[in-house]
Design an enzyme around this catalytic site. Structure first.
Site, PDB file in Angstrom:
ATOM      1  N   GLU A  83       0.794  -1.234   0.000  1.00  0.00           N
ATOM      2  CA  GLU A  83       0.000   0.000   0.000  1.00  0.00           C
ATOM      3  C   GLU A  83       0.829   1.288   0.000  1.00  0.00           C
ATOM      4  OE1 GLU A  83      -3.931  -1.486   2.345  1.00  0.00           O
ATOM      5  OE2 GLU A  83      -2.192  -1.097   3.586  1.00  0.00           O
TER       6      GLU A  83
HETATM    7  C1  NAG Z   1      -4.437  -3.868   4.870  1.00  0.00           C
HETATM    8  C2  NAG Z   1      -3.047  -3.416   5.269  1.00  0.00           C
HETATM    9  C3  NAG Z   1      -2.755  -3.425   6.737  1.00  0.00           C
HETATM   10  C4  NAG Z   1      -4.008  -3.306   7.577  1.00  0.00           C
HETATM   11  C5  NAG Z   1      -4.949  -4.420   7.183  1.00  0.00           C
HETATM   12  C6  NAG Z   1      -6.187  -4.513   8.027  1.00  0.00           C
HETATM   13  C7  NAG Z   1      -1.963  -5.471   4.424  1.00  0.00           C
HETATM   14  C8  NAG Z   1      -0.780  -6.070   3.735  1.00  0.00           C
HETATM   15  N1  NAG Z   1      -1.998  -4.125   4.537  1.00  0.00           N
HETATM   16  O1  NAG Z   1      -5.087  -2.782   4.296  1.00  0.00           O
HETATM   17  O2  NAG Z   1      -1.836  -2.437   7.056  1.00  0.00           O
HETATM   18  O3  NAG Z   1      -3.732  -3.365   8.930  1.00  0.00           O
HETATM   19  O4  NAG Z   1      -5.305  -4.303   5.833  1.00  0.00           O
HETATM   20  O5  NAG Z   1      -6.927  -5.637   7.730  1.00  0.00           O
HETATM   21  O6  NAG Z   1      -2.790  -6.187   4.872  1.00  0.00           O
END
Ligand code: NAG
Length: 535
Positions: free
Chosen positions: A342
């Site tokens: 992200e």
């Molecule tokens: C994703 C984010 C993470 C976040 C999570 C919550 C990944 C690799 N990145 O958007 O930073 O805490 O969801 O479910 O998962």
């Protein structure tokens, strides 16, 4: 049939005589019934179980013997003795020499057999007078004793006070893992968890043969690991968390203690420093890192994708070099996770340049790089590993580059997703994940060739959880199912069968004081073990 009944009668009679002989002045009790080995609820399900009609009597006359010359086997034996002491209050001596004065023996043997070639493979032979655990390595022996622990029932304290003899049903178990990488991730950045909390999680995970603990050590909301060359990271960046509480961080000694504790349980710690996005806490500590040149405020919210390092500044890479070096020096495992997810405000070319350059740094410090699936867009070395969480396209790119993939699809494997609309903790951007959905999928079903799958991992993001009870509520029981998805072969995985075995975990989880989510899909058992008194 008659023969079987006869054998059973003789067996119970002989146990009865044994009990009478050992407990002259006590009211003799005999354990009934002895469950067939194939009916014991083991998780993860072993590759092969063959039951025979007898049992090994674990009691005060039992001793553990471990292979003398093989490294680590004595420790594994002591670990087993410690766990059995805690479970059934028996003092079982652990030795490296056999003597004749002992009646019943648990041998933990080093064996070079071909079938045990995978380091984690083991075989368990349970006979009337002995239990023989064969493994090629201490790691294999350690996985084997988790199975042995599960063969001894968890009982109430009342039963414990009375019971003196514990039958382990006879037969053999041949077992080895489907995937060598069986991970769980804990986000200690959004909310901080103490060393004690992490140790408890490690204990529970290793009981189910999970062998990788990925620690998400930095994010926008907090930096959680002391870096001696850059002290403000924790002084400033470690001072808060989601919701504005005071956060916290691991000193290097704390981190080493976590690594040591995990190592004793044959679990590899994988440190993650998330970059170039998810870096607000680092930039708030050292503003030169920040992509837009401004000094950001500390962040306590739950947004993602708004921060980035300046990927074109050499000093940023000197900083990263120090961070990767200090952490790698304390990390015996082969991996370093650089995040990479992200990075919405990093330009695409800058992102690719960044990932390539960080990979060189990680390699220089002797580690193999892991990153979230976005890193597959860089001109990455096929030695790097992509953790697939969201984009099937990125997973495909990783396979084209012949990278290994860790399978963590958010829709199935994210422990921070709510169980259903009524669950207060968790998020639901990837959907609701009840206990059956969490189990009913296979890492093999997404078209990633088997040879590219390194294994699976269940991430637990901590935006909504603030303490160990809440952590346990989201992780248990789902993480138990993930352990089986990673360890057991597909033919041995079946929801109807699994859900019964899961229900039987309740006495263990309760003894461990785990605040698990009592899903209505599961018939949670009290101890199955009952006793009859001989009049
Ligand atoms: C994703 C984010 C993470 C976040 C999570 C919550 C990944 C690799 N990145 O958007 O930073 O805490 O969801 O479910 O998962």
């Amino acid at each position: 049939m008659i023969k079987t009944v006869l054998i059973r009668c003789i067996f119970f009679l002989s146990i009865g005589i044994l009990v009478l002989a050992c407990q002259e002045n006590q009211k003799p009790r005999i354990p009934m019934p002895v469950t067939n080995l194939s009916d014991i609820s083991l998780i993860p399900k072993p590759t092969k179980t063959i039951a025979t009609n007898s049992a090994f009597a674990l009691d005060q006359f039992t001793a553990i013997y471990t292979s003398k010359s093989a490294t680590g086997f004595d420790k594994v034996g002591k670990f087993l003795a410690e766990k059995l002491k805690a479970k059934i209050n028996l003092d079982i001596p652990v030795n490296q020499e056999t003597t004749n004065t002992i009646d019943r023996v648990i041998y933990i043997n080093q064996s070079d057999s071909i079938v045990l070639e995978t380091p984690e493979a083991y075989q368990l032979y349970i006979n009337q007078d002995s239990i023989i655990l064969n493994a090629n390595t201490a790691e294999g022996a350690f996985r084997g004793i988790q199975t042995l622990r599960q063969l001894v029932p968890d009982v109430s304290t009342d039963t414990l006070a009375e019971q003196k003899i514990w039958p382990v049903p006879s037969g053999k178990i041949i077992d080895s893992p489907n995937f060598g990488y069986r991970g769980a991730m804990l986000d200690v950045a959004r909310h901080f968890f103490s060393v004690e909390d992490v140790k408890k999680y490690i204990d529970l995970l290793s009981y189910y043969k999970i062998n990788m603990l990925h620690l998400h050590l930095s994010d926008d909301q907090g930096w959680r690991i002391e870096i001696k060359s850059w002290p403000k990271l924790t002084e400033i960046g470690g001072s808060t968390e989601v919701g504005g509480e005071s956060g916290g961080f691991y000193t290097q000694e704390d981190y080493k203690e976590i690594v040591r504790y995990a190592q004793e349980r044959y679990m590899t710690v994988i440190p993650e420093i998330d970059m170039p996005g998810h870096t607000n806490s680092a930039s708030a500590s050292y503003p030169f890192l920040n992509g837009n040149g401004k000094t950001p405020e500390l962040y306590e919210g739950m947004r993602v994708g708004f921060s980035t390092f300046d990927t074109r500044k050499d000093t940023v890479y000197s900083f990263i070099d120090d961070v990767v070096r200090e952490i790698s020096e304390m990390t015996p495992g082969p991996y370093f996770h650089m995040g990479g997810d992200e990075s919405h405000v990093t330009k695409k070319n800058d992102y690719i340049y960044f990932v390539n350059r960080v990979e060189k740094i990680v390699q220089k410090h002797g580690k193999r790089m892991i990153g979230w699936d976005e890193i597959a867009n860089a001109d990455i070395d096929s030695n790097a590993i992509a953790q697939w969480w969201a984009s099937e396209e990125n997973a495909k790119k990783a396979v084209e580059k012949n990278m290994k993939v860790i399978v963590s699809p958010a829709k199935k494997a994210y422990l921070d997703m709510q169980y259903d609309t009524l669950t207060k903790l968790g998020l639901h951007w990837a959907g609701y994940i009840p206990v059956d959905t969490a189990y009913q999928w296979t890492p093999e079903e997404y078209g990633i060739p088997m040879e590219n799958i390194l294994g699976t991992e269940a991430p637990l993001w901590s935006e909504t959880i603030t303490n160990i009870e809440e952590l346990e509520y989201l992780a248990f029981p789902r993480v138990i199912g993930y352990s089986e998805l990673a360890w057991s072969i597909p033919e041995n995985r079946n929801w109807e069968d699994y859900k019964v075995r899961l229900g039987d975990q309740a006495p263990f989880l309760e003894r461990m004081n785990v605040n698990y989510y009592p899903s209505k899909l599961i018939d949670w058992k009290k101890s199955k073990f009952t006793y009859e008194t001989i009049e």
